[in-house]
Design a protein around this motif. Sequence first.
Motif, short mmCIF file in Angstrom:
data_model
loop_
_atom_site.label_atom_id
_atom_site.label_comp_id
_atom_site.label_asym_id
_atom_site.label_seq_id
_atom_site.Cartn_x
_atom_site.Cartn_y
_atom_site.Cartn_z
N ALA A 260 0.30 -8.49 -16.70
CA ALA A 260 0.72 -8.35 -18.09
C ALA A 260 1.23 -6.96 -18.45
N GLY A 261 1.20 -6.01 -17.52
CA GLY A 261 1.71 -4.68 -17.84
C GLY A 261 1.07 -3.54 -17.10
N ASP A 262 -0.18 -3.70 -16.74
CA ASP A 262 -0.89 -2.67 -15.98
C ASP A 262 -0.50 -2.78 -14.51
N PRO A 263 0.01 -1.70 -13.88
CA PRO A 263 0.35 -1.78 -12.46
C PRO A 263 -0.81 -2.24 -11.59
N GLU A 264 -2.06 -1.99 -12.05
CA GLU A 264 -3.21 -2.41 -11.28
C GLU A 264 -3.51 -3.90 -11.42
N HIS A 265 -2.72 -4.59 -12.23
CA HIS A 265 -2.84 -6.05 -12.31
C HIS A 265 -2.31 -6.73 -11.06
N LEU A 266 -1.54 -6.01 -10.26
CA LEU A 266 -1.03 -6.60 -9.03
C LEU A 266 -2.18 -7.03 -8.13
N THR A 267 -2.14 -8.27 -7.69
CA THR A 267 -3.15 -8.75 -6.75
C THR A 267 -2.77 -8.31 -5.33
N LEU A 268 -3.73 -8.38 -4.42
CA LEU A 268 -3.44 -8.06 -3.03
C LEU A 268 -2.38 -9.01 -2.48
N GLN A 269 -2.44 -10.27 -2.89
CA GLN A 269 -1.44 -11.25 -2.47
C GLN A 269 -0.05 -10.86 -2.95
N ALA A 270 0.04 -10.37 -4.20
CA ALA A 270 1.33 -9.96 -4.75
C ALA A 270 1.87 -8.74 -4.01
N VAL A 271 1.00 -7.78 -3.71
CA VAL A 271 1.42 -6.59 -2.97
C VAL A 271 1.99 -6.98 -1.61
N LYS A 272 1.29 -7.88 -0.90
CA LYS A 272 1.78 -8.34 0.40
C LYS A 272 3.11 -9.07 0.27
N ALA A 273 3.26 -9.86 -0.80
CA ALA A 273 4.50 -10.61 -1.01
C ALA A 273 5.67 -9.66 -1.28
N ILE A 274 5.42 -8.62 -2.08
CA ILE A 274 6.47 -7.64 -2.35
C ILE A 274 6.94 -7.00 -1.04
N GLY A 275 6.02 -6.77 -0.15
CA GLY A 275 6.36 -6.18 1.13
C GLY A 275 7.16 -7.08 2.05
N ARG A 276 7.28 -8.37 1.71
CA ARG A 276 8.05 -9.31 2.53
C ARG A 276 9.49 -9.47 2.05
N VAL A 277 9.80 -8.95 0.89
CA VAL A 277 11.09 -9.21 0.25
C VAL A 277 12.17 -8.25 0.75
N ASP A 278 13.36 -8.82 1.01
CA ASP A 278 14.53 -8.01 1.40
C ASP A 278 15.38 -7.63 0.19
N VAL A 279 15.52 -8.58 -0.75
CA VAL A 279 16.37 -8.34 -1.92
C VAL A 279 15.64 -8.82 -3.17
N PHE A 280 15.42 -7.91 -4.11
CA PHE A 280 14.77 -8.25 -5.38
C PHE A 280 15.84 -8.52 -6.44
N PHE A 281 15.59 -9.54 -7.24
CA PHE A 281 16.50 -9.89 -8.33
C PHE A 281 15.83 -9.55 -9.65
N VAL A 282 16.48 -8.73 -10.46
CA VAL A 282 15.90 -8.29 -11.73
C VAL A 282 16.87 -8.59 -12.86
N LEU A 283 16.40 -9.31 -13.88
CA LEU A 283 17.20 -9.54 -15.08
C LEU A 283 16.97 -8.39 -16.04
N ASP A 284 18.03 -7.68 -16.35
CA ASP A 284 17.97 -6.53 -17.25
C ASP A 284 18.16 -7.02 -18.69
N LYS A 285 17.16 -6.76 -19.54
CA LYS A 285 17.21 -7.21 -20.92
C LYS A 285 17.75 -6.14 -21.87
N GLY A 286 18.37 -5.10 -21.30
CA GLY A 286 18.97 -4.07 -22.14
C GLY A 286 18.07 -2.85 -22.28
N GLU A 287 18.61 -1.81 -22.88
CA GLU A 287 17.92 -0.53 -22.97
C GLU A 287 16.62 -0.63 -23.74
N VAL A 288 16.57 -1.51 -24.74
CA VAL A 288 15.37 -1.62 -25.57
C VAL A 288 14.16 -1.99 -24.72
#
Length: 249
Positions: A8-36
Motif C-alpha cells: 500500500a505504500g511502505d517499501p517494507e510491504h514488499l514480501t520475500l516472494q515479491a522481492v524474488k519475483a522482481i529479481g526475475r523480471v527483464d522488462v518492467f512496464f509502468v503506467l505513468d499517471k502524470g506529474e501529480v
Amino acid sequence: MLVIGIGAGDPEHLTLQAVKAIGRVDVFFVLDKGEVKGELVRLRRWMVEEYGRGGCRVVEVRDPERDRGAVGYVGAVEEWRSRRAEVFERFIGEELGEGETGGVLVWGDPGVYDSTLAILEEVLGRGVVAFEYEVVPGISSVSALTARHRTSLTQVGRPVHITTGRRLEAEGVGDVDDVVVMLDARCAFGGVSGFDIYWGAYLGTPDEILVSGAVEEVGERIREVRAEARERKGWIMDTYLLRRREPTE
C-alpha cells in the motif's frame, strides 16, 4: 509475465516472494499517471533499482485518461480498460524479446479492486499476442488499514462486505455489521449512523493520515482532512472500515 503486488505504500510491504519475483523480471512496464502522481512511479523505480536484476529495463507509458464526466460509469470504466489493454498489448508485443519476462508492479494487491488481471485477460482474448502470467499477492490497503488502526477486519461469526463509495451511497449498509469502503470520492459515510469508522489515507507512506471514531463525531473532520490533503498533494487514496456499534442499554 509477472503481476507483482507491492503493498500500500511502505517499501517494507514488499514480501520475500515479491522481492524474488522482481529479481526475475527483464522488462518492467509502468503506467505513468502524470506529474501529480509521480511519486507512485518513483517508488516503483526504487524497488526495481533495489531488487531488480542487472540490465533490466523499465518502460514507462502514459496511462490513458478515463472519462470521469461520462453518464454511464460502468461503460466508461470498460472503455478505459480497453484502451489500457491496447497499451499492454503493444508493450508485450513490442518490448518483450524472445524468452524475456515482463513485470507489472501493482499497488496494493492485484486481486483487490485493481484492473490489471482483467486487462491481461482481455489482451489474451484478443489473440494478437500470446503469453502466460503469474500473480504475486501483495499487502492491500485493507490489510494496511486494519493493522494501522490495530483492529481486525472480521468479527466472530459475522460477514464482511467490501464495496465502493458509489454503491454505499446508492444502497446503504443494509444488515451487514462490517463494511470496507474503497474508491469513495464523495464521503458516502455521511449517510450512515450507528457505526464507528476506521479511516486511512496514503497508508504506509510518510503522508499517512488516520482517523477513527463514531461516524457522527468524526465524519466532518474526515471530510476536512481529506479535502485539505487532496488539495495539497493533488491526489488521494483512502480506504475505511465501517463497524456497527453494539446497542447500549
